[in-house]
Scaffold this motif. Structure first.
Motif, PDB file in Angstrom:
ATOM      1  N   PHE A   1       0.788  -1.230   0.000  1.00  0.00           N
ATOM      2  CA  PHE A   1       0.000   0.000   0.000  1.00  0.00           C
ATOM      3  C   PHE A   1       0.828   1.293   0.000  1.00  0.00           C
ATOM      4  O   PHE A   1       0.275   2.373  -0.185  1.00  0.00           O
ATOM      5  CB  PHE A   1      -0.950   0.010   1.200  1.00  0.00           C
ATOM      6  CG  PHE A   1      -1.929  -1.120   1.180  1.00  0.00           C
ATOM      7  CD1 PHE A   1      -3.006  -1.118   0.305  1.00  0.00           C
ATOM      8  CD2 PHE A   1      -1.769  -2.212   2.028  1.00  0.00           C
ATOM      9  CE1 PHE A   1      -3.912  -2.162   0.283  1.00  0.00           C
ATOM     10  CE2 PHE A   1      -2.666  -3.261   2.008  1.00  0.00           C
ATOM     11  CZ  PHE A   1      -3.746  -3.241   1.127  1.00  0.00           C
ATOM     12  N   TYR A   2       2.132   1.176   0.216  1.00  0.00           N
ATOM     13  CA  TYR A   2       2.947   2.392   0.243  1.00  0.00           C
ATOM     14  C   TYR A   2       4.048   2.390  -0.817  1.00  0.00           C
ATOM     15  O   TYR A   2       4.174   3.342  -1.597  1.00  0.00           O
ATOM     16  CB  TYR A   2       3.572   2.580   1.625  1.00  0.00           C
ATOM     17  CG  TYR A   2       4.384   3.855   1.745  1.00  0.00           C
ATOM     18  CD1 TYR A   2       3.762   5.100   1.823  1.00  0.00           C
ATOM     19  CD2 TYR A   2       5.787   3.810   1.773  1.00  0.00           C
ATOM     20  CE1 TYR A   2       4.506   6.264   1.919  1.00  0.00           C
ATOM     21  CE2 TYR A   2       6.535   4.974   1.874  1.00  0.00           C
ATOM     22  CZ  TYR A   2       5.891   6.197   1.944  1.00  0.00           C
ATOM     23  OH  TYR A   2       6.633   7.349   2.033  1.00  0.00           O
TER      24      TYR A   2
ATOM     25  N   PRO B   1       2.818   1.275  -5.007  1.00  0.00           N
ATOM     26  CA  PRO B   1       2.177   2.324  -5.819  1.00  0.00           C
ATOM     27  C   PRO B   1       3.147   3.377  -6.357  1.00  0.00           C
ATOM     28  O   PRO B   1       2.820   4.084  -7.314  1.00  0.00           O
ATOM     29  CB  PRO B   1       1.179   2.958  -4.833  1.00  0.00           C
ATOM     30  CG  PRO B   1       0.854   1.864  -3.879  1.00  0.00           C
ATOM     31  CD  PRO B   1       2.147   1.136  -3.696  1.00  0.00           C
ATOM     32  N   LYS B   2       4.334   3.474  -5.775  1.00  0.00           N
ATOM     33  CA  LYS B   2       5.312   4.444  -6.246  1.00  0.00           C
ATOM     34  C   LYS B   2       6.050   3.965  -7.503  1.00  0.00           C
ATOM     35  O   LYS B   2       6.714   4.746  -8.177  1.00  0.00           O
ATOM     36  CB  LYS B   2       6.339   4.741  -5.141  1.00  0.00           C
ATOM     37  CG  LYS B   2       5.742   5.388  -3.889  1.00  0.00           C
ATOM     38  CD  LYS B   2       6.813   5.634  -2.850  1.00  0.00           C
ATOM     39  CE  LYS B   2       6.236   6.259  -1.585  1.00  0.00           C
ATOM     40  NZ  LYS B   2       5.641   7.577  -1.811  1.00  0.00           N
TER      41      LYS B   2
ATOM     42  N   GLY C   1       1.900   0.731 -12.002  1.00  0.00           N
ATOM     43  CA  GLY C   1       0.567   1.220 -12.297  1.00  0.00           C
ATOM     44  C   GLY C   1      -0.488   0.350 -11.645  1.00  0.00           C
ATOM     45  O   GLY C   1      -0.181  -0.530 -10.841  1.00  0.00           O
ATOM     46  N   ILE C   2      -1.741   0.577 -12.029  1.00  0.00           N
ATOM     47  CA  ILE C   2      -2.862  -0.154 -11.431  1.00  0.00           C
ATOM     48  C   ILE C   2      -2.713  -1.651 -11.633  1.00  0.00           C
ATOM     49  O   ILE C   2      -2.933  -2.444 -10.704  1.00  0.00           O
ATOM     50  CB  ILE C   2      -4.205   0.336 -12.011  1.00  0.00           C
ATOM     51  CG1 ILE C   2      -4.438   1.806 -11.652  1.00  0.00           C
ATOM     52  CG2 ILE C   2      -5.350  -0.520 -11.485  1.00  0.00           C
ATOM     53  CD1 ILE C   2      -4.519   2.067 -10.165  1.00  0.00           C
TER      54      ILE C   2
ATOM     55  N   GLN D   1       0.043  -2.985  -9.427  1.00  0.00           N
ATOM     56  CA  GLN D   1      -0.388  -2.958  -8.033  1.00  0.00           C
ATOM     57  C   GLN D   1      -1.356  -4.096  -7.732  1.00  0.00           C
ATOM     58  O   GLN D   1      -1.284  -4.718  -6.669  1.00  0.00           O
ATOM     59  CB  GLN D   1      -1.053  -1.619  -7.720  1.00  0.00           C
ATOM     60  CG  GLN D   1      -0.108  -0.424  -7.765  1.00  0.00           C
ATOM     61  CD  GLN D   1      -0.843   0.875  -7.503  1.00  0.00           C
ATOM     62  OE1 GLN D   1      -1.670   0.967  -6.604  1.00  0.00           O
ATOM     63  NE2 GLN D   1      -0.554   1.896  -8.308  1.00  0.00           N
ATOM     64  N   THR D   2      -2.267  -4.367  -8.684  1.00  0.00           N
ATOM     65  CA  THR D   2      -3.240  -5.436  -8.486  1.00  0.00           C
ATOM     66  C   THR D   2      -2.553  -6.794  -8.410  1.00  0.00           C
ATOM     67  O   THR D   2      -2.857  -7.613  -7.535  1.00  0.00           O
ATOM     68  CB  THR D   2      -4.272  -5.442  -9.629  1.00  0.00           C
ATOM     69  OG1 THR D   2      -4.915  -4.165  -9.696  1.00  0.00           O
ATOM     70  CG2 THR D   2      -5.305  -6.531  -9.426  1.00  0.00           C
TER      71      THR D   2
ATOM     72  N   TYR E   1       0.570  -7.361  -7.646  1.00  0.00           N
ATOM     73  CA  TYR E   1       1.378  -7.415  -6.423  1.00  0.00           C
ATOM     74  C   TYR E   1       0.485  -7.636  -5.202  1.00  0.00           C
ATOM     75  O   TYR E   1       0.855  -8.364  -4.277  1.00  0.00           O
ATOM     76  CB  TYR E   1       2.164  -6.115  -6.269  1.00  0.00           C
ATOM     77  CG  TYR E   1       3.414  -6.272  -5.450  1.00  0.00           C
ATOM     78  CD1 TYR E   1       3.348  -6.284  -4.051  1.00  0.00           C
ATOM     79  CD2 TYR E   1       4.663  -6.420  -6.045  1.00  0.00           C
ATOM     80  CE1 TYR E   1       4.485  -6.424  -3.280  1.00  0.00           C
ATOM     81  CE2 TYR E   1       5.813  -6.562  -5.278  1.00  0.00           C
ATOM     82  CZ  TYR E   1       5.708  -6.562  -3.903  1.00  0.00           C
ATOM     83  OH  TYR E   1       6.836  -6.711  -3.140  1.00  0.00           O
TER      84      TYR E   1
ATOM     85  N   HIS F   1      11.288  -4.808  -3.156  1.00  0.00           N
ATOM     86  CA  HIS F   1      10.673  -3.482  -3.268  1.00  0.00           C
ATOM     87  C   HIS F   1      11.222  -2.510  -2.226  1.00  0.00           C
ATOM     88  O   HIS F   1      11.245  -1.299  -2.454  1.00  0.00           O
ATOM     89  CB  HIS F   1       9.145  -3.553  -3.225  1.00  0.00           C
ATOM     90  CG  HIS F   1       8.549  -4.068  -1.952  1.00  0.00           C
ATOM     91  ND1 HIS F   1       8.678  -3.433  -0.747  1.00  0.00           N
ATOM     92  CD2 HIS F   1       7.771  -5.154  -1.716  1.00  0.00           C
ATOM     93  CE1 HIS F   1       8.023  -4.090   0.190  1.00  0.00           C
ATOM     94  NE2 HIS F   1       7.467  -5.149  -0.362  1.00  0.00           N
TER      95      HIS F   1
END
Length: 253
Positions: free
Chosen positions: A11-12, A15-16, A19-20, A23-24, A26, A132
């Protein structure tokens, strides 16, 4: 720290960098890993391997196997082969591997599967978190070897206040350092489990090859009927080949 790495990463940090879609993906992968870590941890804690789980009729040796059983002075009862007393649990454990304070239970015949997969997923998940976390550190101009140079940061901050964000410097270095420990410790446990299971031994006597029946049968006695499919989930039912009282040994030449 597993929960921290999961929340911090998904969540932190992620996202940096993604993209969407990334993120999904991951989020799904991270959630599956966290589920296996906590699921196997809880299953290992709740699954008991004590001789008291056996019905009374199974606490009697089969004819011709009486010499394989031994008397426990503490429990004041005759127990099956490969069962040993745990001072912490205060009971004899079927195929006692070791008592693990981390999971709060003895690792034995009924729950060794969960301990093995818990240590694997904990190491794998921590490795993914390190990936990450190091990307996040690099973005802030903190590199791997910089974990050893906090004294340099403090020196420059002392000489010229305001040069560094000390909170960020300390925080990132702490996360990376703990992350490395979170990889190394469960990885060591997992490799130890693989080594002992490969020999069908136990942690307190890894050199014992008495019950080594080959890789396939050795792992089947720990993972059960579905064997490596148990890798996917702690909720997969995989009955063990016997009740933990009768063990096939081989003649050591």
């Amino acid at each position: 720290m597993t929960l921290f790495f999961y929340v911090f990463g998904v969540f932190y940090v992620v996202p940096k960098f993604f993209g969407i879609f990334g993120q999904t993906v991951y989020f799904l992968v991270g959630t599956a890993i966290a589920y296996n870590i906590f699921g196997n941890l809880i299953a290992c804690y709740k699954t008991v391997s004590s001789v008291d789980t056996l019905p009374p009729e199974m606490m009697v040796p089969q004819e011709g196997e009486e010499h394989l059983w031994h008397f426990c002075e503490v429990c004041q009862k005759t127990v099956p082969p490969r069962s040993w007393h745990c001072k912490v649990c205060r009971v004899c454990i079927l195929k006692r591997d070791h008592h693990c304070n981390f999971v709060g239970n003895c690792v034995g015949y009924n729950n060794q599967r969960y301990f093995m997969w818990f240590s694997f997923w904990a190491a794998f998940g921590s490795g993914l978190a390190f990936y990450h976390n190091i990307k996040y550190a690099n973005r802030n101009d903190i590199y791997f070897l910089d974990m050893l140079s906090m004294n340099v940061v403090l020196y420059y901050e002392f000489m010229k206040p305001g040069t560094y964000d000390l909170g960020l410097q300390f925080g990132v270095r702490f996360v990376l350092g703990f992350n490395l420990f979170a990889i190394a410790f469960p990885a060591f446990l997992f490799l130890t489990q693989i080594y002992t299971i490969r020999r069908n031994a136990v942690m307190h006597n890894t050199s014992d090859r008495t019950y080594d029946l080959g890789i396939y049968r050795n792992f089947s006695e720990v993972l059960g009927r579905r064997r490596f499919w148990t890798f996917l989930s702690p909720n997969i039912k995989s009955p063990l080949p016997h009740n933990g009282t009768q063990w096939t040994s081989k003649r050591i030449v």
